[in-house]
Design a protein around this motif. Structure first.
Motif, PDB file in Angstrom:
ATOM      1  N   GLY A  35     -14.969  34.750 -37.945  1.00 20.15           N
ATOM      2  CA  GLY A  35     -14.262  35.284 -38.633  1.00 20.15           C
ATOM      3  C   GLY A  35     -13.690  35.137 -39.918  1.00 20.15           C
ATOM      4  N   GLN A  36     -13.584  33.669 -39.892  1.00 18.24           N
ATOM      5  CA  GLN A  36     -13.277  33.123 -41.439  1.00 18.24           C
ATOM      6  C   GLN A  36     -14.239  33.494 -42.654  1.00 18.24           C
ATOM      7  OE1 GLN A  36      -9.940  31.863 -42.177  1.00 18.24           O
ATOM      8  NE2 GLN A  36     -11.238  32.241 -44.067  1.00 18.24           N
ATOM      9  N   GLU A  37     -15.449  33.374 -42.083  1.00 19.46           N
ATOM     10  CA  GLU A  37     -16.580  33.423 -43.108  1.00 19.46           C
ATOM     11  C   GLU A  37     -16.566  35.033 -43.490  1.00 19.46           C
ATOM     12  OE1 GLU A  37     -21.300  32.632 -43.681  1.00 19.46           O
ATOM     13  OE2 GLU A  37     -20.633  32.405 -41.832  1.00 19.46           O
ATOM     14  N   ALA A  38     -16.481  35.752 -42.416  1.00 15.50           N
ATOM     15  CA  ALA A  38     -16.612  37.285 -42.634  1.00 15.50           C
ATOM     16  C   ALA A  38     -15.376  37.688 -43.665  1.00 15.50           C
ATOM     17  CB  ALA A  38     -16.410  38.062 -41.440  1.00 15.50           C
ATOM     18  N   PHE A  39     -14.097  37.189 -43.312  1.00 14.40           N
ATOM     19  CA  PHE A  39     -13.094  37.513 -44.025  1.00 14.40           C
ATOM     20  C   PHE A  39     -13.235  36.908 -45.652  1.00 14.40           C
ATOM     21  CE2 PHE A  39      -8.551  36.962 -45.385  1.00 14.40           C
ATOM     22  CZ  PHE A  39      -8.174  38.309 -45.268  1.00 14.40           C
ATOM     23  N   ASP A  40     -13.866  35.727 -45.671  1.00 15.05           N
ATOM     24  CA  ASP A  40     -14.081  35.187 -47.017  1.00 15.05           C
ATOM     25  C   ASP A  40     -14.840  36.120 -47.863  1.00 15.05           C
ATOM     26  OD1 ASP A  40     -12.079  33.209 -46.642  1.00 15.05           O
ATOM     27  OD2 ASP A  40     -13.845  31.646 -45.989  1.00 15.05           O
ATOM     28  N   ARG A  59     -12.909  29.215 -35.566  1.00 25.50           N
ATOM     29  CA  ARG A  59     -11.951  29.313 -36.815  1.00 25.50           C
ATOM     30  C   ARG A  59     -11.115  30.503 -36.977  1.00 25.50           C
ATOM     31  NH1 ARG A  59     -14.580  27.701 -42.291  1.00 25.50           N
ATOM     32  NH2 ARG A  59     -15.904  29.457 -41.913  1.00 25.50           N
ATOM     33  N   MET A  60     -11.667  31.764 -36.757  1.00 21.45           N
ATOM     34  CA  MET A  60     -10.808  33.145 -36.712  1.00 21.45           C
ATOM     35  C   MET A  60     -11.522  33.990 -35.654  1.00 21.45           C
ATOM     36  SD  MET A  60     -10.238  35.959 -39.578  1.00 21.45           S
ATOM     37  CE  MET A  60      -9.349  34.879 -40.759  1.00 21.45           C
ATOM     38  N   ASP A  61     -10.584  34.475 -34.523  1.00 23.79           N
ATOM     39  CA  ASP A  61     -11.324  35.311 -33.577  1.00 23.79           C
ATOM     40  C   ASP A  61     -11.413  36.935 -34.161  1.00 23.79           C
ATOM     41  OD1 ASP A  61      -8.885  36.686 -33.084  1.00 23.79           O
ATOM     42  OD2 ASP A  61      -8.523  35.175 -31.646  1.00 23.79           O
ATOM     43  N   GLY A  62     -12.122  37.663 -33.432  1.00 25.71           N
ATOM     44  CA  GLY A  62     -12.210  39.125 -33.731  1.00 25.71           C
ATOM     45  C   GLY A  62     -11.030  39.724 -34.102  1.00 25.71           C
ATOM     46  N   LEU A  63      -9.795  39.615 -33.107  1.00 25.41           N
ATOM     47  CA  LEU A  63      -8.912  40.632 -33.318  1.00 25.41           C
ATOM     48  C   LEU A  63      -8.036  40.001 -34.660  1.00 25.41           C
ATOM     49  CD1 LEU A  63      -7.480  41.195 -29.868  1.00 25.41           C
ATOM     50  CD2 LEU A  63      -8.941  42.438 -31.254  1.00 25.41           C
ATOM     51  N   THR A  64      -8.137  38.573 -34.762  1.00 32.27           N
ATOM     52  CA  THR A  64      -7.525  38.322 -35.735  1.00 32.27           C
ATOM     53  C   THR A  64      -8.380  38.755 -37.206  1.00 32.27           C
ATOM     54  OG1 THR A  64      -6.599  36.143 -34.800  1.00 32.27           O
ATOM     55  CG2 THR A  64      -6.915  36.102 -37.060  1.00 32.27           C
ATOM     56  N   PRO A  79     -14.843  51.414 -40.441  1.00 30.01           N
ATOM     57  CA  PRO A  79     -14.858  51.219 -39.075  1.00 30.01           C
ATOM     58  C   PRO A  79     -15.150  50.036 -38.636  1.00 30.01           C
ATOM     59  CG  PRO A  79     -16.250  53.146 -39.984  1.00 30.01           C
ATOM     60  CD  PRO A  79     -15.733  52.494 -41.028  1.00 30.01           C
ATOM     61  N   ILE A  80     -14.153  49.322 -37.730  1.00 24.80           N
ATOM     62  CA  ILE A  80     -14.584  47.965 -37.159  1.00 24.80           C
ATOM     63  C   ILE A  80     -14.513  47.983 -35.633  1.00 24.80           C
ATOM     64  CG2 ILE A  80     -13.680  45.630 -36.991  1.00 24.80           C
ATOM     65  CD1 ILE A  80     -11.900  46.337 -39.635  1.00 24.80           C
ATOM     66  N   VAL A  81     -16.005  47.764 -35.177  1.00 23.69           N
ATOM     67  CA  VAL A  81     -16.023  47.771 -33.779  1.00 23.69           C
ATOM     68  C   VAL A  81     -16.304  46.389 -33.384  1.00 23.69           C
ATOM     69  CG1 VAL A  81     -17.493  48.413 -31.948  1.00 23.69           C
ATOM     70  CG2 VAL A  81     -17.201  50.032 -33.686  1.00 23.69           C
ATOM     71  N   VAL A  82     -15.482  46.037 -32.164  1.00 21.29           N
ATOM     72  CA  VAL A  82     -15.632  44.618 -31.482  1.00 21.29           C
ATOM     73  C   VAL A  82     -16.741  44.968 -30.497  1.00 21.29           C
ATOM     74  CG1 VAL A  82     -14.323  43.032 -30.040  1.00 21.29           C
ATOM     75  CG2 VAL A  82     -13.293  44.433 -31.808  1.00 21.29           C
ATOM     76  N   LEU A  83     -17.475  43.713 -30.723  1.00 21.14           N
ATOM     77  CA  LEU A  83     -18.783  43.582 -29.573  1.00 21.14           C
ATOM     78  C   LEU A  83     -18.510  42.371 -28.977  1.00 21.14           C
ATOM     79  CD1 LEU A  83     -21.713  44.698 -28.521  1.00 21.14           C
ATOM     80  CD2 LEU A  83     -22.501  43.145 -30.443  1.00 21.14           C
ATOM     81  N   GLN A  94      -5.419  45.513 -26.933  1.00 20.45           N
ATOM     82  CA  GLN A  94      -5.057  44.583 -28.099  1.00 20.45           C
ATOM     83  C   GLN A  94      -5.982  44.788 -29.260  1.00 20.45           C
ATOM     84  OE1 GLN A  94      -4.902  40.468 -27.075  1.00 20.45           O
ATOM     85  NE2 GLN A  94      -4.047  40.772 -25.146  1.00 20.45           N
ATOM     86  N   GLY A  95      -7.068  45.509 -29.046  1.00 18.21           N
ATOM     87  CA  GLY A  95      -8.034  45.787 -30.177  1.00 18.21           C
ATOM     88  C   GLY A  95      -7.753  46.760 -30.924  1.00 18.21           C
ATOM     89  N   ARG A  96      -7.190  47.735 -30.062  1.00 19.42           N
ATOM     90  CA  ARG A  96      -6.569  49.044 -30.689  1.00 19.42           C
ATOM     91  C   ARG A  96      -5.575  48.902 -31.721  1.00 19.42           C
ATOM     92  NH1 ARG A  96      -8.548  51.457 -25.951  1.00 19.42           N
ATOM     93  NH2 ARG A  96      -6.380  51.161 -24.822  1.00 19.42           N
ATOM     94  N   ALA A  97      -4.792  47.906 -30.897  1.00 16.03           N
ATOM     95  CA  ALA A  97      -3.340  47.913 -31.769  1.00 16.03           C
ATOM     96  C   ALA A  97      -3.704  46.896 -33.108  1.00 16.03           C
ATOM     97  CB  ALA A  97      -2.406  46.902 -30.940  1.00 16.03           C
ATOM     98  N   ALA A  98      -4.691  45.999 -32.856  1.00 23.06           N
ATOM     99  CA  ALA A  98      -5.116  45.357 -34.184  1.00 23.06           C
ATOM    100  C   ALA A  98      -5.636  46.080 -35.009  1.00 23.06           C
ATOM    101  CB  ALA A  98      -5.948  44.132 -33.973  1.00 23.06           C
ATOM    102  N   GLY A  99      -6.234  47.425 -34.785  1.00 24.34           N
ATOM    103  CA  GLY A  99      -7.076  48.354 -35.635  1.00 24.34           C
ATOM    104  C   GLY A  99      -8.217  48.386 -35.562  1.00 24.34           C
ATOM    105  N   ALA A 100      -8.609  48.003 -34.437  1.00 25.73           N
ATOM    106  CA  ALA A 100     -10.290  48.280 -34.203  1.00 25.73           C
ATOM    107  C   ALA A 100     -10.632  49.627 -33.966  1.00 25.73           C
ATOM    108  CB  ALA A 100     -10.649  47.478 -32.920  1.00 25.73           C
ATOM    109  N   SER A 101     -11.689  50.133 -34.312  1.00 28.41           N
ATOM    110  CA  SER A 101     -12.144  51.632 -34.354  1.00 28.41           C
ATOM    111  C   SER A 101     -12.520  51.561 -32.988  1.00 28.41           C
ATOM    112  CB  SER A 101     -12.935  52.041 -35.321  1.00 28.41           C
ATOM    113  OG  SER A 101     -12.882  51.362 -36.470  1.00 28.41           O
TER     114      SER A 101
END
Length: 122
Positions: A35-40, A59-64, A79-83, A94-101
């Motif tokens: 997640g950290q690399e993706a966010f960067d 380093r950073m999980d999906g929901l973060t 659109p953000i989907v958690v796999l 928790q995913g929906r609350a975080a904003g996952a599509s």
């Protein structure tokens, strides 16, 4: 114009399978190992039409990551989907609350992944 997808997973084999599946449908793919690399990458100004992220990563999980991306104006509507292997209703909530599509459970069916990608990218 080619739709751009960011895939985020700490497993090299999953990244390779997802990347091959998406590229077979002519999507442009950028891969990040956590997640950290993706966010960067995203903070650096690169935009994507779709983000597909694992949940359990160092380093950073999906929901973060989902919450962090939603804080960036460029990703407010992306659109953000958690796999993930996580299939509990609590994790999905928790995913929906975080904003996952959306939420997909591993192991994934390549056809289903392409259906989801086509649906969320319109």
């Amino acid at each position: 114009m080619t739709k751009q997808v960011l895939i985020v997973d700490d497993s090299p084999s999953i990244r390779q399978m997802v990347e091959a599946t998406l590229k077979s449908a002519s999507y442009g793919v950028t891969a990040a190992k956590d997640g950290q690399e993706a966010f960067d990458i995203c903070k650096g100004g690169k935009s994507f039409d779709f983000v597909l992220t694992d949940q359990n990563m160092p380093r950073m999980d999906g929901l973060t990551l989902v919450k962090s991306l939603r804080s960036l104006p460029a990703f407010a509507r992306t659109p953000i989907v958690v796999l993930t292997t996580e299939a509990s209703d609590e994790m999905k909530a928790q995913g929906r609350a975080a904003g996952a599509s959306g939420w997909m459970v591993k192991p994934f069916d390549p056809r289903k992944l392409l259906e989801v990608a086509a649906k969320v990218m319109g």
